[in-house]
Design an enzyme around this catalytic site. Structure first.
Site, PDB file in Angstrom:
ATOM      1  N   CYS A  26       0.989  -1.276   0.050  1.00 50.07           N
ATOM      2  CA  CYS A  26       0.043   0.035   0.067  1.00 50.07           C
ATOM      3  C   CYS A  26       0.989   1.232   0.091  1.00 50.07           C
ATOM      4  O   CYS A  26       1.650   1.318   0.882  1.00 50.07           O
ATOM      5  CB  CYS A  26      -0.890   0.050   1.295  1.00 50.07           C
ATOM      6  SG  CYS A  26      -2.018   1.327   1.320  1.00 50.07           S
ATOM      7  N   LYS A  69       1.776  -9.346  -0.046  1.00 50.23           N
ATOM      8  CA  LYS A  69       1.730  -8.740  -1.189  1.00 50.23           C
ATOM      9  C   LYS A  69       2.383  -7.403  -1.172  1.00 50.23           C
ATOM     10  O   LYS A  69       2.489  -6.816  -0.383  1.00 50.23           O
ATOM     11  CB  LYS A  69       0.377  -8.093  -1.452  1.00 50.23           C
ATOM     12  CG  LYS A  69      -0.048  -7.234  -2.450  1.00 50.23           C
ATOM     13  CD  LYS A  69      -1.590  -7.508  -3.102  1.00 50.23           C
ATOM     14  CE  LYS A  69      -1.759  -6.812  -4.426  1.00 50.23           C
ATOM     15  NZ  LYS A  69      -2.140  -5.369  -4.094  1.00 50.23           N
ATOM     16  N   GLY A 117      -1.161  -6.001 -11.847  1.00 53.29           N
ATOM     17  CA  GLY A 117      -1.039  -4.560 -12.251  1.00 53.29           C
ATOM     18  C   GLY A 117      -1.673  -4.501 -13.756  1.00 53.29           C
ATOM     19  O   GLY A 117      -0.947  -5.110 -14.577  1.00 53.29           O
TER      20      GLY A 117
HETATM   21  C1  LIG Z   1      -8.870   1.993  -4.430  1.00 54.06           C
HETATM   22  C2  LIG Z   1      -7.985   0.927  -4.375  1.00 54.06           C
HETATM   23  C3  LIG Z   1      -7.839   0.481  -3.038  1.00 54.06           C
HETATM   24  C4  LIG Z   1      -6.744  -0.460  -3.116  1.00 54.06           C
HETATM   25  N1  LIG Z   1      -6.798  -1.141  -1.842  1.00 54.06           N
HETATM   26  C5  LIG Z   1      -6.055  -2.177  -1.702  1.00 54.06           C
HETATM   27  C6  LIG Z   1      -5.603  -2.906  -0.266  1.00 54.06           C
HETATM   28  O1  LIG Z   1      -6.497  -2.780   0.383  1.00 54.06           O
HETATM   29  N2  LIG Z   1      -4.803  -3.906  -0.420  1.00 54.06           N
HETATM   30  C7  LIG Z   1      -3.846  -4.293  -1.463  1.00 54.06           C
HETATM   31  O2  LIG Z   1      -3.210  -5.170  -1.410  1.00 54.06           O
HETATM   32  N3  LIG Z   1      -4.122  -3.606  -2.680  1.00 54.06           N
HETATM   33  C8  LIG Z   1      -4.887  -2.482  -2.732  1.00 54.06           C
HETATM   34  N4  LIG Z   1      -4.819  -1.912  -3.770  1.00 54.06           N
HETATM   35  C9  LIG Z   1      -4.038  -2.281  -4.972  1.00 54.06           C
HETATM   36  C10 LIG Z   1      -4.555  -3.619  -5.910  1.00 54.06           C
HETATM   37  O3  LIG Z   1      -4.757  -4.396  -5.081  1.00 54.06           O
HETATM   38  C11 LIG Z   1      -3.583  -3.623  -7.016  1.00 54.06           C
HETATM   39  O4  LIG Z   1      -2.332  -3.968  -6.596  1.00 54.06           O
HETATM   40  C12 LIG Z   1      -3.577  -2.543  -8.035  1.00 54.06           C
HETATM   41  O5  LIG Z   1      -4.591  -1.728  -8.213  1.00 54.06           O
HETATM   42  C13 LIG Z   1      -2.903  -2.974  -9.258  1.00 54.06           C
HETATM   43  O6  LIG Z   1      -3.788  -4.113 -10.017  1.00 54.06           O
HETATM   44  P1  LIG Z   1      -4.907  -3.531 -11.160  1.00 54.06           P
HETATM   45  O7  LIG Z   1      -4.340  -2.971 -12.120  1.00 54.06           O
HETATM   46  O8  LIG Z   1      -5.455  -4.721 -11.229  1.00 54.06           O
HETATM   47  O9  LIG Z   1      -6.028  -2.741 -10.193  1.00 54.06           O
HETATM   48  C14 LIG Z   1      -6.041  -0.998  -4.001  1.00 54.06           C
HETATM   49  C15 LIG Z   1      -6.174  -0.206  -5.325  1.00 54.06           C
HETATM   50  C16 LIG Z   1      -6.974   0.854  -5.400  1.00 54.06           C
HETATM   51  C17 LIG Z   1      -7.293   1.368  -6.820  1.00 54.06           C
END
Ligand SMILES: Cc1cc2nc3c(=O)[nH]c(=O)nc-3n(C[C@H](O)[C@H](O)[C@H](O)COP(=O)(O)O)c2cc1C
Length: 309
Positions: A83, A122, A184
């Site tokens: 995060c 993660k 990602g």
């Molecule tokens: C609004 C938001 C909240 C997120 N909250 C978390 C979280 O609580 N824990 C976590 O591991 N990643 C969190 N992420 C990251 C996502 O899990 C992911 O790693 C990131 O968005 C990239 O993947 P994606 O392109 O498939 O979204 C968050 C992302 C967004 C946009």
């Protein structure tokens, strides 16, 4: 995803075949203080196997929270070291732990010793371009007992900008024996295939693309398994899933707070259903939960039916 993967959404993702659906990050200290919101984030009933993510900096508090989560039914515990938010990383939690690998390793070892459930970590590629230490952290995590590693292919400095670097995740795959999940910018099947090919990872995690489309995760998983083209569920099944998700939010948070919280989901469901702009606007500005549910249902209707209504 914090504020996104509430239990209603995780239930939908699992119903449509997602292998695992992780909870929003749950702050260990808030969970231990019996904070109502933290407790709600940590629930998993109906989305089994229950996979809960913890965030925190204090090994003993993280271990105690993990123990209690396991007691409450969690079958997987994930530790958030990715995060980027200042609120989290400022407290030496989340991605800030990538700047203190000794502390990160201590924390992981303390949590893995506290539970029988498999513990995963993660992470991002690193803090910034000069500190891309995900392979080191993954190695230490594995030595400390972690059994799965998920890597979001960006550094903390990148936040959500630029493109995720899937090929860079290959260095983590090479560093550990544990399965690695690449994450990602996965928007669908083609991305998932490219991510697996470039990284050599064993699995893909989908985040943002599943907002308004929790069925996407299972559809991608199924297509990867069978080699068949991506098959989305029927419009009826999608509408019912979206309505059940919003119903859950309204019941869990109360109709007023639930509706406010639901707005990002309502907007995403309607956009992905191809609803016209006027309907989408009405949906996200509605102050009435019953009206919002009616509008959401109509967002999934064919355009000809919408015009007739
Ligand atoms: C609004 C938001 C909240 C997120 N909250 C978390 C979280 O609580 N824990 C976590 O591991 N990643 C969190 N992420 C990251 C996502 O899990 C992911 O790693 C990131 O968005 C990239 O993947 P994606 O392109 O498939 O979204 C968050 C992302 C967004 C946009």
């Amino acid at each position: 995803m914090s504020g996104i993967t509430d239990l209603g959404m995780r239930r939908a993702a699992r119903r449509f075949g997602a292998t695992l659906a992780f909870s929003e990050m749950v702050a260990s200290d808030e969970f231990l203080a019996a904070d109502g919101e933290a407790r709600l984030r940590a629930e998993g009933e109906g989305a089994e196997p229950h996979a809960a993510q913890l965030v925190g900096s204090e090994p003993s508090a993280m271990a105690e929270a993990a123990r209690r989560l396991e007691g409450a039914g969690a079958r997987f515990i994930d530790i958030n070291m990715g995060c980027p938010s200042r609120r989290v990383s400022g407290r030496l939690a989340g991605c800030a732990l990538m700047r203190d690998l000794d502390q990160a390793e201590r924390l992981i070892a303390t949590v893995t010793a506290a539970v029988n459930a498999p513990v995963s970590v993660k992470m991002r590629l690193g803090w910034d371009e000069t500190e891309r230490n995900a392979p080191d952290l993954a190695r230490r995590a594995e030595a400390a007992g972690a059994t799965m590693i998920t890597v979001h292919g960006r550094t903390r400095a990148q936040m959500y900008n630029g493109q995720a670097d899937w090929a860079a995740v290959a260095e983590v795959v090479a560093a550990v024996k544990a399965p690695v999940v690449v994450n990602g910018d996965c928007r669908g099947l083609d991305d998932a295939r490219a991510m697996l090919a470039k990284s050599g990872a064993q699995a893909v995690m989908i985040g943002r693309a599943a907002v308004g489309a929790p069925w996407l995760v299972g559809a991608v998983a199924q297509a990867l398994k069978t080699g068949a083209p991506l098959a989305e569920p029927s419009v009826d099944a999608r509408r019912e899933a979206a309505l059940a998700h919003i119903d859950w939010l309204l019941a869990a948070l109360g109709r007023s707070a639930g509706l406010r919280h639901a707005r990002k989901h309502l907007a995403a469901y309607a956009e992905k259903a191809g609803a016209p702009a006027a309907l989408r606007r009405a949906l996200v500005t509605s102050e009435d939960a019953d009206e919002a549910l009616r509008l959401l249902a109509s967002a999934f209707a064919p355009q000809s039916d919408r015009e007739a209504a």
